[in-house]
Each structure stands twice: as C-alpha cells, then as structure tokens.
Scaffold this motif. Structure first.
Motif, mmCIF file in Angstrom:
data_model
loop_
_atom_site.group_PDB
_atom_site.id
_atom_site.type_symbol
_atom_site.label_atom_id
_atom_site.label_comp_id
_atom_site.label_asym_id
_atom_site.label_seq_id
_atom_site.Cartn_x
_atom_site.Cartn_y
_atom_site.Cartn_z
ATOM 1 N N ASP A 3 0.823 -1.128 0.005
ATOM 2 C CA ASP A 3 -0.074 0.071 0.073
ATOM 3 C C ASP A 3 0.993 1.188 -0.019
ATOM 4 N N LEU A 4 1.450 1.658 -1.201
ATOM 5 C CA LEU A 4 2.264 2.714 -1.363
ATOM 6 C C LEU A 4 1.570 3.762 -1.905
ATOM 7 N N THR A 5 2.027 5.057 -1.442
ATOM 8 C CA THR A 5 1.649 6.365 -1.701
ATOM 9 C C THR A 5 2.219 6.868 -2.886
ATOM 10 N N CYS A 6 3.532 6.655 -2.910
ATOM 11 C CA CYS A 6 4.499 6.893 -4.233
ATOM 12 C C CYS A 6 5.780 6.446 -3.899
ATOM 13 N N MET A 7 6.519 6.557 -4.911
ATOM 14 C CA MET A 7 7.719 5.646 -5.222
ATOM 15 C C MET A 7 8.648 6.277 -6.029
ATOM 16 N N HIS A 8 9.753 6.525 -5.865
ATOM 17 C CA HIS A 8 10.788 7.081 -7.059
ATOM 18 C C HIS A 8 12.161 6.256 -6.885
ATOM 19 N N ILE A 9 12.520 5.997 -8.218
ATOM 20 C CA ILE A 9 14.063 5.289 -8.256
ATOM 21 C C ILE A 9 14.670 6.345 -9.252
ATOM 22 N N TYR A 10 16.124 6.359 -8.757
ATOM 23 C CA TYR A 10 16.981 7.208 -9.726
ATOM 24 C C TYR A 10 18.322 6.356 -9.671
ATOM 25 N N HIS A 11 18.843 5.927 -10.583
ATOM 26 C CA HIS A 11 20.195 5.242 -10.689
ATOM 27 C C HIS A 11 21.223 6.078 -11.573
ATOM 28 N N SER A 12 22.466 6.133 -11.166
ATOM 29 C CA SER A 12 23.462 6.792 -11.887
ATOM 30 C C SER A 12 23.820 6.108 -13.063
ATOM 31 N N LEU A 13 24.144 6.831 -14.230
ATOM 32 C CA LEU A 13 25.005 6.299 -15.294
ATOM 33 C C LEU A 13 26.289 7.107 -15.161
ATOM 34 N N GLY A 14 27.558 6.338 -16.035
ATOM 35 C CA GLY A 14 28.683 7.081 -15.937
ATOM 36 C C GLY A 14 29.477 6.988 -14.689
ATOM 37 N N LEU A 15 30.337 7.935 -14.444
ATOM 38 C CA LEU A 15 31.350 7.900 -13.496
ATOM 39 C C LEU A 15 30.809 8.455 -11.944
ATOM 40 N N VAL A 16 30.975 7.661 -10.891
ATOM 41 C CA VAL A 16 30.301 7.701 -9.680
ATOM 42 C C VAL A 16 31.814 7.352 -8.780
ATOM 43 N N LYS A 17 32.199 8.385 -7.915
ATOM 44 C CA LYS A 17 33.299 8.131 -7.404
ATOM 45 C C LYS A 17 33.149 7.397 -6.060
ATOM 46 N N ALA A 18 33.958 6.673 -5.276
ATOM 47 C CA ALA A 18 34.125 6.263 -3.944
ATOM 48 C C ALA A 18 33.251 7.271 -3.134
ATOM 49 N N GLY A 19 32.308 6.839 -2.329
ATOM 50 C CA GLY A 19 31.753 7.753 -1.305
ATOM 51 C C GLY A 19 30.400 8.557 -1.877
ATOM 52 N N GLU A 20 30.208 8.439 -3.376
ATOM 53 C CA GLU A 20 28.948 9.157 -3.737
ATOM 54 C C GLU A 20 27.906 8.126 -4.022
ATOM 55 N N ILE A 21 26.716 8.601 -4.109
ATOM 56 C CA ILE A 21 25.617 8.132 -4.212
ATOM 57 C C ILE A 21 25.236 7.603 -5.739
ATOM 58 N N CYS A 22 25.187 6.344 -6.083
ATOM 59 C CA CYS A 22 24.937 5.675 -7.271
ATOM 60 C C CYS A 22 23.210 5.216 -7.510
ATOM 61 N N LEU A 23 22.524 5.116 -6.143
ATOM 62 C CA LEU A 23 21.105 4.699 -6.409
ATOM 63 C C LEU A 23 20.352 5.426 -5.252
ATOM 64 N N PHE A 24 19.258 5.689 -5.548
ATOM 65 C CA PHE A 24 18.265 6.206 -4.662
ATOM 66 C C PHE A 24 16.982 5.813 -4.832
ATOM 67 N N VAL A 25 16.488 5.161 -3.794
ATOM 68 C CA VAL A 25 15.038 4.725 -3.920
ATOM 69 C C VAL A 25 14.272 5.158 -2.720
ATOM 70 N N PHE A 26 13.280 5.660 -3.093
ATOM 71 C CA PHE A 26 12.330 6.552 -2.085
ATOM 72 C C PHE A 26 10.894 5.824 -2.092
ATOM 73 N N VAL A 27 10.302 5.252 -1.036
ATOM 74 C CA VAL A 27 9.006 4.700 -0.859
ATOM 75 C C VAL A 27 8.286 5.561 0.208
ATOM 76 N N SER A 28 6.959 5.923 -0.002
ATOM 77 C CA SER A 28 6.143 6.553 0.796
ATOM 78 C C SER A 28 4.876 5.593 0.939
ATOM 79 N N SER A 29 4.256 5.830 2.207
ATOM 80 C CA SER A 29 3.091 5.008 2.605
ATOM 81 C C SER A 29 2.351 5.638 3.805
ATOM 82 N N PRO A 30 1.117 5.639 3.780
ATOM 83 C CA PRO A 30 0.424 6.101 5.067
ATOM 84 C C PRO A 30 1.091 5.503 6.486
#
Lengths: 147, 77
Positions: free
Chosen positions: A81-108
């Motif tokens: 029962d999700l209200t919304c959901m977002h996914i972002y994934h990197s392409l190209g160069l991502v340095k150590a310590g940086e973020i390459c995947l962001f998943v965001f789920v929301s629900s009541p």
C-alpha cells in the motif's frame, strides 16, 4: 493494467545530497503520507589485491533496464500500500563515497515501507541490466558483480 | 537472416566491439552462441545472459527478433 508510463530512471553521474533533500521537500504537501523510507546505494572503496576502487563507471542496457525498473515499480504498487515511489540510478562515473542509487518509498503507515523498500532494492539488484566498471587508483579496472 | 548483436561491459572488451551485424542461418539461441564462440573463443568461459525483446531467454529458445543482446552479470546499485 496500470496507466503509469515507463520513466527514465537514469541520471548522469552521482546523485547529490541536494537532489535527495529536494525530493523529500516535494513530498511535504502530500498529507496522506505517514512514513517514508529511503535507500541510498553508495560506491564503496573496496580493496582488491592491495588496489583500492576509486570510482565505478556505470553503463546499462537502458531500454531494457527502464522497462525492468517499471515492472519492479508496478509489482511494488501491486504488493504494498504505497502512496508513491521514486527510483534514480546513476550512469557514468561515480566516485567512491558518492551515491549511485536512490530509492524512495512512501506510505500512510510505517510497516509497509520497510518491506517495500527491501523488495524494490533486491529486485533492482537481481533483475536490472546495469553494469559497473570498478576503476582502481592505478587506472586498471575490474567488473563489479552483485552478490 | 541478418542479426544485430550487442555486447555490454566485460563482453564488449572480449569481442572488441559493442555492436555488430552478422548473417546467421540457424534457429536457436544456442546455435547463435556456437557461432559467436567461433568468432570469440574468449566468450566461452564468461558468465552472461542473453536478452531478446528485452527479456532474458534460454539457449533452447528460438530466435524471434533480429536484435540479440549479451548481458554480463548485473551490478546495479
């Protein structure tokens, strides 16, 4: 069938903390949400044979990957029962310590989001054709494999 | 028939190209793989999956599309 379209999940380079913060702010007007859960995949400076990973260069079979992200998203909405959901994934160069995947789920409710987030992240790891070239400090490389 | 084969990641390093067209007269994915192994023996010991119509297929499956994609192990996230 859902009427949701296949979206482009990919962003060029690392996902910034500012981008993530803005995503949170955007949800503050959605008053039916009672709980968010966020997964941030970060590039790890693994050491292999005394060489340290300094960055991962991501590539993807983008057309299939976006379709798989969409299927995972649809399955998650079906299952939880999700209200919304977002996914972002990197392409190209991502340095150590940086973020390459962001998943965001929301629900009541909170219980839903813990299960939903784990489901989505594990599905992404297993089913989406994204490839990672781990680049060491001496510029040699190896190919990352999800375990 | 003429097939367009795409290689990603490690597989593109093995073949030396990301994409190529080949003429192929067989029917199944396994027959295609045998043909590719003849050109690129280095592919034989690599772990990879094959996609057709943006879905993974098995060696015994028939070729139904002129675009075939070879995918190395996934590393998303």
């Amino acid at each position: 069938m859902s009427d949701r379209e296949i979206k482009n999940v990919f962003v060029q380079g690392a996902i910034s903390a500012e981008f993530i913060a803005r995503s949170i702010v955007k949800h503050q007007s959605k008053n039916q949400i009672g709980a968010h859960n966020i997964f941030l995949g970060q590039v790890r400076a693994d050491v292999v044979d005394e060489k340290t990973v300094k960055a991962i260069e991501y590539t993807a079979y983008q057309e299939m990957a976006n379709r798989k992200f969409h299927e995972i998203r649809e399955a998650a909405f079906e299952k939880f029962d999700l209200t919304c959901m977002h996914i972002y994934h990197s392409l190209g160069l991502v340095k150590a310590g940086e973020i390459c995947l962001f998943v965001f789920v929301s629900s009541p409710r909170r219980k839903t989001i813990f299960e939903a987030l784990e489901f989505v992240v594990e599905e992404i790891k297993a089913k989406v054709p994204v490839f990672g070239k781990e680049i060491f400090e001496d510029s040699t490389h190896q190919w990352k494999v999800n375990t | 028939m003429e097939l367009k084969i795409k290689y990603f990641g490690l597989l593109a390093e093995v073949t030396g190209c990301e994409e190529e067209s080949i003429f192929f007269s067989g029917n199944s994915i396994s027959e295609l793989l045998e043909t590719l192994y003849t050109s690129y023996s280095g592919l034989k010991d690599k772990d990879f999956q094959v996609a057709q119509n943006m879905e993974l297929v098995s060696p015994e499956d028939k070729i139904t599309n002129t675009n075939i994609v070879l995918l190395p192990p996934f590393a998303g996230g």
